[in-house]
Design an enzyme around this catalytic site. Structure first.
Site, mmCIF file in Angstrom:
data_model
loop_
_atom_site.group_PDB
_atom_site.id
_atom_site.type_symbol
_atom_site.label_atom_id
_atom_site.label_comp_id
_atom_site.label_asym_id
_atom_site.label_seq_id
_atom_site.Cartn_x
_atom_site.Cartn_y
_atom_site.Cartn_z
ATOM 1 N N LEU A 553 38.023 43.352 42.740
ATOM 2 C CA LEU A 553 38.815 42.340 43.432
ATOM 3 C C LEU A 553 40.290 42.709 43.501
ATOM 4 O O LEU A 553 41.008 42.265 44.391
ATOM 5 C CB LEU A 553 38.673 40.977 42.732
ATOM 6 C CG LEU A 553 37.264 40.388 42.686
ATOM 7 C CD1 LEU A 553 37.255 39.117 41.856
ATOM 8 C CD2 LEU A 553 36.762 40.110 44.095
ATOM 9 N N GLY A 554 40.757 43.507 42.551
ATOM 10 C CA GLY A 554 42.156 43.896 42.546
ATOM 11 C C GLY A 554 42.521 44.551 41.230
ATOM 12 O O GLY A 554 41.677 44.772 40.360
ATOM 13 N N GLY A 556 45.630 44.670 38.080
ATOM 14 C CA GLY A 556 46.797 44.064 37.452
ATOM 15 C C GLY A 556 47.575 45.101 36.681
ATOM 16 O O GLY A 556 47.330 46.317 36.783
ATOM 17 N N PHE A 558 47.589 45.833 33.504
ATOM 18 C CA PHE A 558 46.917 46.552 32.430
ATOM 19 C C PHE A 558 45.417 46.660 32.660
ATOM 20 O O PHE A 558 44.690 47.024 31.755
ATOM 21 C CB PHE A 558 47.170 45.858 31.093
ATOM 22 C CG PHE A 558 48.618 45.809 30.731
ATOM 23 C CD1 PHE A 558 49.269 46.934 30.258
ATOM 24 C CD2 PHE A 558 49.345 44.639 30.887
ATOM 25 C CE1 PHE A 558 50.607 46.891 29.924
ATOM 26 C CE2 PHE A 558 50.674 44.592 30.555
ATOM 27 C CZ PHE A 558 51.320 45.718 30.071
ATOM 28 N N VAL A 561 40.167 44.063 38.052
ATOM 29 C CA VAL A 561 39.417 42.810 38.079
ATOM 30 C C VAL A 561 38.216 42.985 38.986
ATOM 31 O O VAL A 561 38.343 43.486 40.117
ATOM 32 C CB VAL A 561 40.300 41.641 38.572
ATOM 33 C CG1 VAL A 561 39.507 40.329 38.537
ATOM 34 C CG2 VAL A 561 41.549 41.528 37.722
ATOM 35 N N ASP A 670 55.860 36.459 33.057
ATOM 36 C CA ASP A 670 55.480 37.336 34.171
ATOM 37 C C ASP A 670 55.071 36.504 35.383
ATOM 38 O O ASP A 670 54.010 36.736 35.993
ATOM 39 C CB ASP A 670 54.349 38.272 33.759
ATOM 40 C CG ASP A 670 54.281 39.519 34.647
ATOM 41 O OD1 ASP A 670 53.223 40.189 34.640
ATOM 42 O OD2 ASP A 670 55.271 39.805 35.356
#
Length: 858
Positions: A553-554, A556, A558, A561, A670
């Site tokens: 899905l993508g 990040g 670290f 996903v 963040d």
């Protein structure tokens, strides 16, 4: 309305009611997929009532003969102002030809279910029953507001039953989706409220948004709560018998009773019931905005009337949490007043509105967590709290309590004074001894109540926390207690420093030895100590759930996903791609979000910590992250202004919860569009707590290495002295990105424009803020005055001096129209202090941007 030939539909203009495929004792209408309805006067069956409310029926059933002309209908509804509409199920009066009418000029429609109570739509909104079986509500600007999410599930048709249940059904006549499974604030005869389901009251009779009262079925009975952190119970009706602890309990509302069942009860025989007034026609039950559970009955002469208040059968009027507002004291005659005090002659509270004492009271001096030493408890004589009465009756305390094991009055008081979140200490004495009892420590104090003369079987004392200002002379404290504290510090330090040093040396050596010997075991076992632990999965379980991590899905900062499925639930599985630093962020995320819950925080379902594998399992957010919708990378769809406003409000409420409502302040550290996720209705939820930092209530700040993402970092990161105000600065940056439709640091722009906050600084001084509004959205420019107001709020959050930034609760009040933006602002948002390279080397951040920047150029 369009009607395909292959399906039999009801045409409302004929006022006929055809029998559905699902068996019911009365005829009711059916609609088929590939049908659309538009919310305007073109809908055939519409009616305006004497009070200005209006219904536009889509499905209208002929009246049940036993209901004296009353019918259930589904369609669009608006209240008196008629500037916003619900898609709802409502009860209306019809004549013999199934035409809606009002026989007594006071019988306004009764809404018993709604799809979009938090997001009303406007004129010309559309309801589309799609060809693949999904029922979708869109606003006039085509924004998706609500959906049944039933695409591809073989839906054959939609109908409304004679009992008021809106159904989507398949070819086997089985229910695919029904409104009875998604109750709002009401129950109709024959409807069941199952364990875990809630009735949630509206904010008011004119504001349909979900309020703070809710009614739910628990394993051992029916309970009503006022929502706070944590929720506080004010009404309980327990199931009888030893079977009450089973987890399959439910309550069914019928004309004349509210019947309780559990799984051990024989079918059709209630465990017990609450008897209601018998009804010659239909009744319905509603949880009201003041916490009362009212039963309404119909009379042809007078229309709808309250025939019973279920909760008042056991509760005095003063036992409702908001009857006199926060801190207000309700007396026997129903009057409201503010607390006095026996500790001194001072008045610590004042009414919010002297002409409306039921609105509650506020402290003359607001409580401040920066000066816990100036907190004091004021004793209130003959005053108690609604949960104290429940404790006496049921012999236990409930989630309003922050501590359960304090057995003396003094320990109860001291625990409250040491906890900034505590608003009062309520001590309940035991029946036999005066030195043994139980302690309430509510974090939000609702209405208080005078002890009732008839209640003599218990004894409690209530202390309310106030803020005092110590008097000073030439800068010295006059308070003897304060002077003793100052003098005692040196004595304590001097007497213990030697012993403490020796102990620390021994402990340090022991820890180093144990860490070296058992490092692998400790690393994995530490997750067993996390409070409020979510579900722990094995790596193999998540590998199967994600089909070997096949759908990404993508990515990040670290990890990556992946989409997965656990049973019937879609999930998002975050897998740490690296080791070392990422493990620390992983533990921080499990500890932080695993122990907190909020509607605008992404829910952590579980995690995996197995050997070198580190994974987090979240609820799936089907519309992805906010950056995909405001930066126009992969599509040209533009969010309308109302959706952007709602997203901004949701982010603000999430941060307000983290900063001000949790036991410890939580700084997210963040906040950026990539960490704001959107569900199918474009509700926003804050995610990714890998960099979050806990801040004790009595700490003014924390010292920590620089962490976050370049472009969103507040200026005070240069000093490493951090408070939750860094999130407020990041929030201001995100708000500007939302309204401008571009990144803060956009290197595709010209040199003069690549930094949005610098550009904002120039445009506000030139009075040309309109130049910054997102050019992809005509709707934004139509609402340019509101957009400018939101920019002003963002600029308040972007103040270089963190002390001048508003709290997030203040931001929420501004967004909700309860406060105005500060007018005296410093429009220099960009500091000229250079960034030291040593600081940048310690930046804990996503590697997506490598520029050595905080909020931008220095």
């Amino acid at each position: 309305m369009r009607s395909p030939d292959r399906f039999l539909l009801l045409f409302l203009s004929t006022q006929l009611c055809l029998r559905s495929l699902v068996a019911e004792p009365f005829d009711y209408p059916t609609a088929a997929p590939s049908t659309s309805w538009t919310n305007n006067p073109s809908l055939e069956n519409n009616f305006t009532y004497a009070d200005g409310s209006m219904v536009r029926a889509i499905l209208l059933c002929s009246s049940n003969p036993s209901f004296e002309g009353l019918s259930f209908a589904a369609g669009f509804f608006c209240n008196a102002a008629c500037d916003a509409f619900l898609f709802a199920v409502f009860i209306v009066y019809t004549d013999s030809g199934a035409v809606i009418m009002d026989p007594v000029m006071t019988a306004s429609p009764q809404v018993v279910w709604s799809a979009n109570r938090d997001r009303p739509v406007r004129e010309n909104a559309t309801l589309h029953f799609t060809e693949d079986g999904n029922l979708v509500l869109r606003d006039a600007d085509s924004t998706v507001v609500w959906s049944t999410n039933t695409s591809g599930r073989s839906v054959l048709g939609m109908n409304i039953t004679a009992s008021g249940n809106l159904l989507l059904f398949d070819r086997k006549n089985a229910s695919i989706w029904q409104s009875f499974d998604h109750p709002t604030d009401s129950l109709v005869p024959g409807q069941t409220l199952r364990e875990g389901q809630r009735l949630i009251a509206n904010i008011s009779t004119t504001n349909w948004t979900r309020g703070q009262f809710y009614l739910t079925v628990l394993a051992d009975g029916l309970s009503a709560f006022v929502d706070s952190s944590p929720p506080q119970v004010y009404y309980i009706r327990s199931f009888s018998g030893p079977e009450a602890k089973n987890k399959s309990a439910y309550v069914t509302f019928t004309n004349g009773s509210l019947e309780f069942f559990d799984s051990f009860t024989k079918r059709g025989v209630p465990d017990e019931n609450i008897t209601l007034p018998s009804a010659s026609s239909v009744q319905h039950m509603r949880l009201e905005s003041d916490g009362h559970l009212n039963v309404y009955g119909w009379s042809y002469q007078t229309g709808w009337n309250v025939v019973d208040d279920v909760t008042s059968q056991e509760l005095d009027n003063c036992a409702y949490p908001t009857v006199c507002g926060e801190y207000g004291i309700c007396s026997n005659n129903g009057q409201c007043s503010c607390p006095g005090g026996t500790n001194s002659g001072s008045n610590y509270f004042r009414p919010i509105n002297a002409r409306q004492p039921n609105l509650g009271c506020s402290p003359v001096i607001p409580l401040s967590c920066q000066s816990l030493q100036d907190h004091q408890l004021v004793a209130l004589q003959d005053v108690t709290y609604f949960s104290s009465l429940l404790a006496v009756e049921y012999g236990t305390y409930f989630p309003s309590v922050a501590s359960l094991n304090l057995k003396t009055e003094e320990s109860c008081k001291q625990a409250c004074l040491k906890n900034c979140s505590c608003k009062a200490a309520i001590f309940q004495y035991g029946q036999n001894t005066s030195d043994h009892g139980s302690c309430f420590l509510p974090w939000q104090l609702f209405s208080l109540m005078n002890n009732q003369p008839t209640v003599t079987h218990y004894n409690s004392t209530l202390y309310v926390k106030v803020q005092i200002v110590p008097r000073t002379t030439n800068g010295t404290l006059n308070s003897p207690t304060s002077r003793k504290k100052v003098m005692g510090v040196g004595v304590i330090l001097g007497s213990t420093i030697g012993a403490l040093f020796a102990v620390l040396l021994v402990v340090g050596l022991f820890v180093l030895f144990m860490r070296k010997k058992n490092s692998n075991m400790e690393e994995e076992d530490q997750f067993d100590q996390v409070p409020g632990m979510p579900t722990r999965f094995s790596f193999e379980e998540l590998k199967v759930a994600t089909k070997n991590f096949c759908k990404k899905l993508g990515e990040g900062g670290f990890g990556s996903v992946f989409e997965g499925e656990l049973g019937d639930m879609r999930v998002a599985v975050k897998r740490l791609d690296g080791i070392g630093q990422g493990k620390k962020e992983f533990l921080a995320e499990v500890e932080t979000i695993g122990s907190i819950h909020h509607v605008y925080l992404v829910r952590l379902i579980g995690f995996c910590a197995e050997r070198s594998y580190r994974l987090l399992v979240y609820e799936h957010m089907c519309n992805g992250s906010l950056d995909q919708w405001i930066f126009y990378r992969n599509q040209d769809v533009s969010l309308d202004w109302q959706t952007r406003c709602r997203i901004i409000t949701h982010i603000a409420k999430a941060l307000s919860y983290l900063h001000e409502e949790c036991r410890q302040r939580i700084a997210h550290l963040d906040i950026k569009p990539q960490n704001i996720l959107l569900d199918d209705n474009f509700n926003a939820k804050v995610s990714d707590f890998g960099l979050a930092k806990m801040i004790d209530r009595d700490q003014s700040h924390v010292m920590t290495r620089m962490r976050g993402t370049p472009g969103y970092l507040a200026p005070e990161w240069l000093t490493s002295r951090i408070t939750e105000k860094v999130d407020i600065y990041s929030f201001g940056v995100v708000v500007m990105e939302i309204v401008c439709g571009r990144k803060n640091l956009d290197y595709s722009q010209s040199e003069e424009s690549f930094h949005l906050i610098s550009l904002l600084q120039e445009k506000v001084k030139e009075d040309r803020l309109l130049d910054l509004i997102d050019n992809h959205s005509n709707d934004m420019h139509l609402h340019h005055e509101e957009v400018i107001e939101i920019m002003q709020l963002a600029m308040w959050c972007l103040q270089i001096d963190s002390n001048k930034r508003p709290s997030m609760s203040t931001v929420v009040k501004v967004l909700e129209g309860a406060m105005n933006v500060e007018t005296c602002l410093d429009y220099n948002f960009v500091t000229t202090t250079p960034v030291m390279s040593s600081n940048v080397n310690h930046l804990d951040a996503s590697p997506q941007q490598s520029a050595s920047l905080l909020s931008g150029p220095r």
